[in-house]
Design a protein around this motif. Structure first.
Motif, PDB file in Angstrom:
ATOM      1  N   TYR A   9     -70.189 -14.627  -9.533  1.00  0.00           N
ATOM      2  CA  TYR A   9     -71.496 -14.515  -8.888  1.00  0.00           C
ATOM      3  C   TYR A   9     -71.911 -15.815  -8.214  1.00  0.00           C
ATOM      4  O   TYR A   9     -72.684 -15.810  -7.258  1.00  0.00           O
ATOM      5  N   SER A  10     -71.408 -16.941  -8.711  1.00  0.00           N
ATOM      6  CA  SER A  10     -71.709 -18.219  -8.081  1.00  0.00           C
ATOM      7  C   SER A  10     -71.188 -18.250  -6.655  1.00  0.00           C
ATOM      8  O   SER A  10     -71.841 -18.789  -5.747  1.00  0.00           O
ATOM      9  N   ARG A  11     -70.025 -17.655  -6.444  1.00  0.00           N
ATOM     10  CA  ARG A  11     -69.461 -17.606  -5.091  1.00  0.00           C
ATOM     11  C   ARG A  11     -70.314 -16.748  -4.169  1.00  0.00           C
ATOM     12  O   ARG A  11     -70.339 -16.951  -2.957  1.00  0.00           O
ATOM     13  N   LEU A  12     -71.012 -15.762  -4.731  1.00  0.00           N
ATOM     14  CA  LEU A  12     -71.896 -14.915  -3.932  1.00  0.00           C
ATOM     15  C   LEU A  12     -73.262 -15.564  -3.704  1.00  0.00           C
ATOM     16  O   LEU A  12     -74.068 -15.050  -2.937  1.00  0.00           O
ATOM     17  N   LYS A  13     -73.507 -16.691  -4.380  1.00  0.00           N
ATOM     18  CA  LYS A  13     -74.767 -17.437  -4.256  1.00  0.00           C
ATOM     19  C   LYS A  13     -75.983 -16.579  -4.627  1.00  0.00           C
ATOM     20  O   LYS A  13     -77.020 -16.636  -3.979  1.00  0.00           O
ATOM     21  N   ARG A  14     -75.859 -15.819  -5.716  1.00  0.00           N
ATOM     22  CA  ARG A  14     -76.952 -14.965  -6.161  1.00  0.00           C
ATOM     23  C   ARG A  14     -77.557 -15.413  -7.495  1.00  0.00           C
ATOM     24  O   ARG A  14     -78.389 -14.714  -8.053  1.00  0.00           O
ATOM     25  N   ILE A  15     -77.156 -16.556  -8.003  1.00  0.00           N
ATOM     26  CA  ILE A  15     -77.672 -17.031  -9.285  1.00  0.00           C
ATOM     27  C   ILE A  15     -78.900 -17.902  -9.056  1.00  0.00           C
ATOM     28  O   ILE A  15     -78.857 -18.856  -8.276  1.00  0.00           O
ATOM     29  N   ASP A  16     -79.984 -17.577  -9.732  1.00  0.00           N
ATOM     30  CA  ASP A  16     -81.185 -18.410  -9.720  1.00  0.00           C
ATOM     31  C   ASP A  16     -81.007 -19.463 -10.816  1.00  0.00           C
ATOM     32  O   ASP A  16     -81.366 -19.244 -11.965  1.00  0.00           O
ATOM     33  N   TYR A  17     -80.454 -20.612 -10.450  1.00  0.00           N
ATOM     34  CA  TYR A  17     -80.112 -21.626 -11.437  1.00  0.00           C
ATOM     35  C   TYR A  17     -81.343 -22.238 -12.104  1.00  0.00           C
ATOM     36  O   TYR A  17     -81.313 -22.559 -13.297  1.00  0.00           O
ATOM     37  N   ARG A  18     -82.408 -22.427 -11.361  1.00  0.00           N
ATOM     38  CA  ARG A  18     -83.603 -23.047 -11.948  1.00  0.00           C
ATOM     39  C   ARG A  18     -84.178 -22.183 -13.071  1.00  0.00           C
ATOM     40  O   ARG A  18     -84.467 -22.677 -14.167  1.00  0.00           O
ATOM     41  N   SER A  19     -84.329 -20.894 -12.797  1.00  0.00           N
ATOM     42  CA  SER A  19     -84.828 -19.997 -13.839  1.00  0.00           C
ATOM     43  C   SER A  19     -83.789 -19.821 -14.935  1.00  0.00           C
ATOM     44  O   SER A  19     -84.121 -19.788 -16.127  1.00  0.00           O
ATOM     45  N   GLY A  20     -82.529 -19.721 -14.540  1.00  0.00           N
ATOM     46  CA  GLY A  20     -81.461 -19.492 -15.504  1.00  0.00           C
ATOM     47  C   GLY A  20     -81.336 -20.601 -16.525  1.00  0.00           C
ATOM     48  O   GLY A  20     -81.109 -20.349 -17.717  1.00  0.00           O
ATOM     49  N   ARG A  21     -81.492 -21.852 -16.076  1.00  0.00           N
ATOM     50  CA  ARG A  21     -81.404 -22.972 -17.028  1.00  0.00           C
ATOM     51  C   ARG A  21     -82.525 -22.913 -18.059  1.00  0.00           C
ATOM     52  O   ARG A  21     -82.296 -23.137 -19.256  1.00  0.00           O
ATOM     53  N   ALA A  22     -83.739 -22.617 -17.596  1.00  0.00           N
ATOM     54  CA  ALA A  22     -84.875 -22.538 -18.525  1.00  0.00           C
ATOM     55  C   ALA A  22     -84.687 -21.401 -19.520  1.00  0.00           C
ATOM     56  O   ALA A  22     -84.907 -21.564 -20.730  1.00  0.00           O
ATOM     57  N   PHE A  23     -84.255 -20.232 -19.028  1.00  0.00           N
ATOM     58  CA  PHE A  23     -84.063 -19.086 -19.912  1.00  0.00           C
ATOM     59  C   PHE A  23     -82.903 -19.326 -20.878  1.00  0.00           C
ATOM     60  O   PHE A  23     -82.954 -18.931 -22.044  1.00  0.00           O
ATOM     61  N   ALA A  24     -81.829 -19.959 -20.392  1.00  0.00           N
ATOM     62  CA  ALA A  24     -80.673 -20.217 -21.255  1.00  0.00           C
ATOM     63  C   ALA A  24     -81.043 -21.144 -22.403  1.00  0.00           C
ATOM     64  O   ALA A  24     -80.642 -20.920 -23.552  1.00  0.00           O
ATOM     65  N   LEU A  25     -81.795 -22.200 -22.114  1.00  0.00           N
ATOM     66  CA  LEU A  25     -82.227 -23.115 -23.170  1.00  0.00           C
ATOM     67  C   LEU A  25     -83.086 -22.388 -24.206  1.00  0.00           C
ATOM     68  O   LEU A  25     -83.007 -22.671 -25.407  1.00  0.00           O
ATOM     69  N   ALA A  26     -83.896 -21.436 -23.736  1.00  0.00           N
ATOM     70  CA  ALA A  26     -84.754 -20.680 -24.655  1.00  0.00           C
ATOM     71  C   ALA A  26     -83.944 -19.749 -25.551  1.00  0.00           C
ATOM     72  O   ALA A  26     -84.372 -19.427 -26.667  1.00  0.00           O
ATOM     73  N   THR A  27     -82.770 -19.307 -25.086  1.00  0.00           N
ATOM     74  CA  THR A  27     -81.948 -18.409 -25.909  1.00  0.00           C
ATOM     75  C   THR A  27     -81.229 -19.134 -27.034  1.00  0.00           C
ATOM     76  O   THR A  27     -80.857 -18.519 -28.038  1.00  0.00           O
ATOM     77  N   LEU A  28     -81.014 -20.444 -26.899  1.00  0.00           N
ATOM     78  CA  LEU A  28     -80.160 -21.163 -27.845  1.00  0.00           C
ATOM     79  C   LEU A  28     -80.662 -21.112 -29.287  1.00  0.00           C
ATOM     80  O   LEU A  28     -79.876 -20.796 -30.198  1.00  0.00           O
ATOM     81  N   PRO A  29     -81.938 -21.415 -29.568  1.00  0.00           N
ATOM     82  CA  PRO A  29     -82.391 -21.308 -30.970  1.00  0.00           C
ATOM     83  C   PRO A  29     -82.244 -19.893 -31.517  1.00  0.00           C
ATOM     84  O   PRO A  29     -81.836 -19.706 -32.668  1.00  0.00           O
ATOM     85  N   GLY A  30     -82.563 -18.893 -30.687  1.00  0.00           N
ATOM     86  CA  GLY A  30     -82.436 -17.510 -31.129  1.00  0.00           C
ATOM     87  C   GLY A  30     -81.001 -17.127 -31.406  1.00  0.00           C
ATOM     88  O   GLY A  30     -80.706 -16.418 -32.380  1.00  0.00           O
ATOM     89  N   ALA A  31     -80.068 -17.595 -30.561  1.00  0.00           N
ATOM     90  CA  ALA A  31     -78.652 -17.276 -30.754  1.00  0.00           C
ATOM     91  C   ALA A  31     -78.126 -17.848 -32.063  1.00  0.00           C
ATOM     92  O   ALA A  31     -77.368 -17.192 -32.795  1.00  0.00           O
TER      93      ALA A  31
END
Length: 209
Positions: free
Chosen positions: A10-32
């Motif tokens: 998907y990175s090659r398609l340039k469809r990833i919202d990295y700014r939102s994705g980084r914030a959401f990914a960090l929020a998943t870590l304690p839960g994971a």
């Protein structure tokens, strides 16, 4: 492995919202991490019931609230604005509440690690219906989030020794999903967003049964 290879596709398609994705990914870590350590306190019968209820609930949610959008949803109700142009020149615009996204991401991390399911089957419906992401961006961004979240969950399971006897199976499955992730990204690029969501809903019902 699937999340990482899918994220690269998907990175090659340039469809990833990295700014939102980084914030959401960090929020998943304690839960994971919490989810991985909670598994040892749940009996098998209770686990099967919980997994079935979660999957059926998600499938019904997708069928009953199909808010499909492809390119634009901007409203003053939401505080964060995003605009992204993919590799084919299609521009997507949307807005959402960041606090809501971070809160939900924590729950997604916990459930996906606890139940051993890809968090994408939870995150994609959430991104599209509650956070108003365009479906193509939601699908791509969820892979980026999962690549980070799954690393934390896997590390916690490794620390408990839950994967010691399954490495050959993991490697065999990983080989197949690398190719499958590239194919899935290619197909999603050529599929109408509403059909992506409908296929996801049907898959959840089939998986539960």
């Amino acid at each position: 492995i699937n999340s990482t290879s899918g994220s690269l596709a998907y990175s090659r398609l340039k469809r990833i919202d990295y700014r939102s994705g980084r914030a959401f990914a960090l929020a998943t870590l304690p839960g994971a991490i919490m989810g991985a350590y909670t598994t040892k306190y749940i009996q098998r019968d209770s686990f099967d019931i919980l997994l079935g209820l979660v999957l059926m609930g998600l499938a019904l949610f997708l069928f009953l609230k199909p808010q499909y959008q492809t390119r634009s949803l901007i409203t003053r109700t939401y505080r964060v604005l995003r605009k992204l142009t993919d590799s084919e020149g299609t521009t997507y615009s949307w807005s959402f509440n960041m606090a809501t996204g971070i809160s939900i991401s924590f729950v997604v991390g916990f459930l996906s690690s606890l139940l051993g399911i890809g968090g994408g089957i939870i995150h994609v419906p959430v991104l599209t219906t509650l956070l108003h992401f365009p479906v193509p961006i939601a699908t791509a961004t969820s892979h980026f989030i999962l690549a980070i979240m799954s690393l934390a969950g896997t590390g916690a399971h490794l620390a408990q020794g839950n994967l010691n006897a399954t490495w050959p199976l993991v490697l065999a499955l990983g080989t197949g999903v690398v190719a499958g992730a590239q194919l899935g990204a290619w197909i999603s690029h050529r599929t109408r967003p509403e059909w992506i969501v409908r296929v996801l809903a049907v898959s959840l019902f089939a998986y539960e049964n």
